[in-house]
Enzyme design. Structure first.
Site, short mmCIF file in Angstrom:
data_model
loop_
_atom_site.label_atom_id
_atom_site.label_comp_id
_atom_site.label_asym_id
_atom_site.label_seq_id
_atom_site.Cartn_x
_atom_site.Cartn_y
_atom_site.Cartn_z
N ASP A 122 0.85 -1.19 0.00
CA ASP A 122 0.00 0.00 0.00
C ASP A 122 0.89 1.24 0.00
OD1 ASP A 122 0.83 -0.53 2.70
OD2 ASP A 122 -0.70 0.83 3.45
N GLU A 189 0.05 -0.90 5.84
CA GLU A 189 1.10 -0.37 6.71
C GLU A 189 0.93 1.12 6.95
OE1 GLU A 189 4.81 1.43 8.06
OE2 GLU A 189 3.78 1.85 6.19
ZN LIG Z 1 6.74 2.16 4.32
#
Ligand SMILES: [Zn+2]
Length: 498
Positions: A122, A189
């Site tokens: 992501d 994340e």
């Molecule tokens: Zn990162």
């Protein structure tokens, strides 16, 4: 008498000067005899093309979960299966929280604790209004001017995809690891990893897995870090800072602004914030911070070298210097950043209540409790309330740099990046590794990305890009790391100097 006193003083000065010079001259950093090794002959052009394709999926993590673009994530996952067919055929794969991919590569020796490598696919959004500032559109994956351009080129698609390039290559060569390996491509994340990495960690914990090591995104190979130093410095993040938000609040009598008392909510709170700013938590040039400078100290101009070789004399000066630069200050100590201030509703009314938030990034030497105590101490006004709130976490423990997996990571860097100084350091940002502290003591946060000072602004910023040649080095490193980390740590590959 006076003369003898002077002579004595002169003697002491000469003695000190001699100690300083001798210690400076004796300062050394031994490079290992690792290479050169023959690097691997994978299809470089195809690897670059695959990273370019990966960058074209807008797999964006938004703070607002309603904005989640399912199509982009599903598209990326489908693409992964096509890009890395052997990985998908020969490894076990499961989807965790739908979009995080967890792979398991069965090793031949089940007496060895498994290892793990992960990354996240992501990315953060491109800030509205800055799209036009990009030299090439942020989701174009353009390969031009010697770079691969796009959101995620540095953070962290290059790291994630190069990992799978390495595994695919090893499978193609018929390699079977001794050690079982896990690989994860995490999907959230940038918004905390609660659905991805945290779930993976809990899943492995439930299954009783203990990891020998974990490698994740982290520190780069820093180039041009200090003026006058030619050599780049590869850093391995062996610790990560913690975080806590502390709210300061005060309630005062409100009223009309025409006859203000001396004590007002805003005035008092502003003073308190100032006191926190002026009383930084202590930072000491020692341990990990000092170790970061060790390998490059021999290359410094004489005066700096002398300072580093004679910390008994120079430590306070060095600490003061490092405190002045935001990024070295962040490595040195727990930092305090006032991020919110709320008070007042009308221009002619004294507010009864004022609140401020200070965001602390906690150094491994400190704890949340230390930070709260420090703030309470720094603020002289007893009417100010000090309250930690929201989610907080302690700093990570510091991974042991003597441990064999650490040595193997170093070896892998040296095999690809000849004669480069390598240092352990502290990762001042946050990574998904925070969820894995219960699974292993050996956590390493690094990507062998050659980063110059101006690249710092490209991470989460405009014109994110990675060098084509550098990306090929990243894949080489990944292959070497898979070689070096998937064999038994008992039969030591030649031990390296530190
Ligand atoms: Zn990162």
């Amino acid at each position: 008498m006076v003369k003898r006193g002077l002579l004595g003083l002169l003697g002491i000065i000469i003695f000190i000067a001699a100690v300083v010079v001798i210690r400076t001259i004796n300062l050394s950093y031994d490079m290992p005899d690792v290479g050169p090794i023959e690097l691997h002959d994978f299809d470089e052009e195809a690897a670059v093309e695959r990273l370019s394709q990966a960058l074209q999926f807008p797999t964006i993590s938004y703070d607002n979960p309603d904005e989640f673009d399912e199509e982009a994530f599903e598209g990326f996952i489908e693409w992964m299966a096509e890009a890395f067919p052997r990985v998908h055929e020969e490894l076990e794969m499961e989807r965790v929280s739908d979009y995080t991919l967890l792979f398991r590569w069965e090793g031949t020796n089940d007496a060895l604790d498994p290892g793990m490598m992960m990354g996240h696919y992501d990315v953060v959004p491109v800030e509205e209004g800055t799209e036009e500032e990009w030299t090439y559109p942020p989701y174009s994956g353009e390969v031009a001017e010697g770079f691969i351009w796009g959101r995620g080129a540095l953070d962290d698609k290059s790291g994630t995809i190069s990992t799978f390039e390495g595994v695919e290559y090893m499978l193609e060569k018929g390699y079977t690891p001794e050690r079982t390996m896990y690989f994860a491509a995490n999907h959230d994340e940038e918004v905390g990893g609660l659905r991805g990495a945290l779930q993976v960690a809990q899943l492995l914990e439930r299954r009783g897995v203990e990891l020998a090591f974990l490698v994740d995104e982290g520190l780069p190979i820093a180039e041009e870090i200090i003026e006058g130093i030619e050599s780049p410095l590869a850093m391995i993040g062996v610790a990560e800072k913690g975080q806590v938000n502390i709210q300061l609040g005060i309630t005062r009598e409100g009223g009309h602004a025409s006859m203000p008392p001396r004590m007002t909510a805003i005035g008092d709170l502003a003073e308190a914030v100032g006191e926190v700013r002026d009383n930084q938590m202590p930072g000491r040039f020692a341990d990990l911070v000092q170790a970061t400078f060790d390998p490059i100290s021999v290359e410094l101009p004489f005066i700096y070298r002398a300072a580093l070789a004679n910390l008994w004399l120079s430590r306070p000066i060095i600490q003061r210097q490092l405190s002045r630069i935001p990024h070295t200050n962040a490595a040195l100590r727990t930092t305090a950043a006032p991020t919110m201030f709320e008070a007042g509703i009308k221009s002619n009314v004294l507010p009864a209540r004022a609140e401020a938030n200070i965001n602390f990034r906690i150094h491994p030497n400190d704890s949340v409790e230390d930070v709260v105590a420090h703030v309470e101490n720094a603020i002289s006004n007893p009417d100010i309330e000090v309250e930690p709130w929201g989610r907080w976490r302690e700093a990570s423990r510091v991974s042991d740099t003597e441990a064999e997996p650490y040595q193997r990571v170093k070896k892998s860097i040296w095999e690809v990046f000849d004669e480069i100084p390598i240092a352990p350091s502290i990762f001042v940002a946050a990574s998904d590794t925070r969820h894995f502290v219960g699974l292993t003591d050996n956590i390493y946060r690094l990507r062998p990305i050659r980063a110059r000072p101006d690249d710092r602004g490209r991470i989460h910023g405009t014109d994110e890009r990675v060098g084509v040649d550098n990306y090929i080095e990243m894949v080489q490193f990944q292959i070497r790391a898979l070689h070096n980390l998937t064999t038994s740590f008992e039969e030591s590959v030649e031990m390296l100097v530190d």
